[in-house]
Write a protein that holds these residues in place. Structure first.
Motif, PDB file in Angstrom:
ATOM      1  N   GLU A  90      43.407  36.791  38.435  1.00 27.91           N
ATOM      2  CA  GLU A  90      44.142  36.566  37.344  1.00 27.91           C
ATOM      3  C   GLU A  90      45.120  35.641  36.973  1.00 27.91           C
ATOM      4  N   ASP A  91      45.148  34.268  36.029  1.00 26.97           N
ATOM      5  CA  ASP A  91      45.717  33.133  35.927  1.00 26.97           C
ATOM      6  C   ASP A  91      46.623  34.164  34.991  1.00 26.97           C
ATOM      7  N   SER A  93      49.233  32.219  32.941  1.00 29.10           N
ATOM      8  CA  SER A  93      50.109  30.651  32.915  1.00 29.10           C
ATOM      9  C   SER A  93      51.630  30.162  32.179  1.00 29.10           C
ATOM     10  N   ALA A 113      53.419  28.982  36.290  1.00 26.91           N
ATOM     11  CA  ALA A 113      52.023  29.162  36.506  1.00 26.91           C
ATOM     12  C   ALA A 113      51.778  30.075  38.154  1.00 26.91           C
ATOM     13  N   SER A 115      48.909  33.121  39.910  1.00 21.26           N
ATOM     14  CA  SER A 115      47.491  33.795  40.086  1.00 21.26           C
ATOM     15  C   SER A 115      47.835  34.701  40.865  1.00 21.26           C
ATOM     16  N   TYR A 116      47.334  36.176  40.094  1.00 17.91           N
ATOM     17  CA  TYR A 116      47.020  37.494  41.083  1.00 17.91           C
ATOM     18  C   TYR A 116      45.485  37.920  41.032  1.00 17.91           C
ATOM     19  N   THR A 150      49.843  38.487  45.448  1.00 19.35           N
ATOM     20  CA  THR A 150      50.063  37.171  44.358  1.00 19.35           C
ATOM     21  C   THR A 150      49.874  36.199  45.140  1.00 19.35           C
ATOM     22  N   GLU A 152      49.184  32.443  44.357  1.00 21.71           N
ATOM     23  CA  GLU A 152      49.491  31.159  44.307  1.00 21.71           C
ATOM     24  C   GLU A 152      50.806  31.777  42.762  1.00 21.71           C
ATOM     25  N   ARG A 153      52.019  31.314  42.961  1.00 22.06           N
ATOM     26  CA  ARG A 153      53.279  30.391  42.267  1.00 22.06           C
ATOM     27  C   ARG A 153      54.003  29.466  42.306  1.00 22.06           C
TER      28      ARG A 153
END
Length: 158
Positions: A90-91, A93, A113, A115-116, A150, A152-153
């Motif tokens: 899941e992104d 944004s 942003a 991404s999970y 998580t 990316e953050r």
């Protein structure tokens, strides 16, 4: 009145009763060990690995789950059967994560942003392998697993 002493009677009676006593003790110890393994496995899997395996993007869902569960529980991947697995990326944004950091920097949060990765699976492990009363293959234990990572953050501060 004269009493006749029967030699060895106590020993023979104890031999008959002792077998049942030893079997009862073995059953209690086996049950305790399997119960300990079950609760230990539940705890370890509920605190599953903090990181995904290398190259998870190219792996199928069952392989990712098997690797994560093996890493968390310390079991061999051969002892883990993944019945079904689903991975959902899941992104998000536009999140408010990082606003407090931007304010502390005296700036304004421009974009965020994140991404999970959500993993859900039904797995089976065999507990008590090698214990006499648990059988050769052990006791099959089924469990549902759910974990979020998580991936990316990013924050952009202006």
């Amino acid at each position: 009145m004269r009493f006749h002493r029967l030699r060895g009677q106590t020993t023979v009676e104890f031999a008959f009763a002792g077998i049942w006593l030893v079997l009862l003790m073995m059953a209690v110890l086996s049950f305790g060990l399997v119960t300990f393994q079950k609760s230990s496995f539940d705890y370890q899997v509920s605190h599953m690995a903090d990181e995904l395996p290398d190259g998870w993007e190219s792996m199928d869902a069952k392989r990712v789950v098997k690797s994560c569960v093996a890493k968390a529980s310390g079991l061999s991947e051969d002892d883990i059967e993944v019945n079904s697995a689903e991975i959902h990326l899941e992104d998000a944004s536009s999140t408010d994560l990082g606003n407090s950091t931007a304010v502390q920097l005296g700036s304004e949060l421009k974009t965020t942003a994140a991404s999970y990765l959500d993993i859900t699976a039904d797995i089976t492990v065999h507990l008590g392998r090698g214990i006499g009363l648990a059988g050769k293959n052990g006791i099959a234990y089924r469990r549902s697993v759910k974990q979020s990572f998580t991936v990316e953050r990013r924050w952009e501060v202006a």
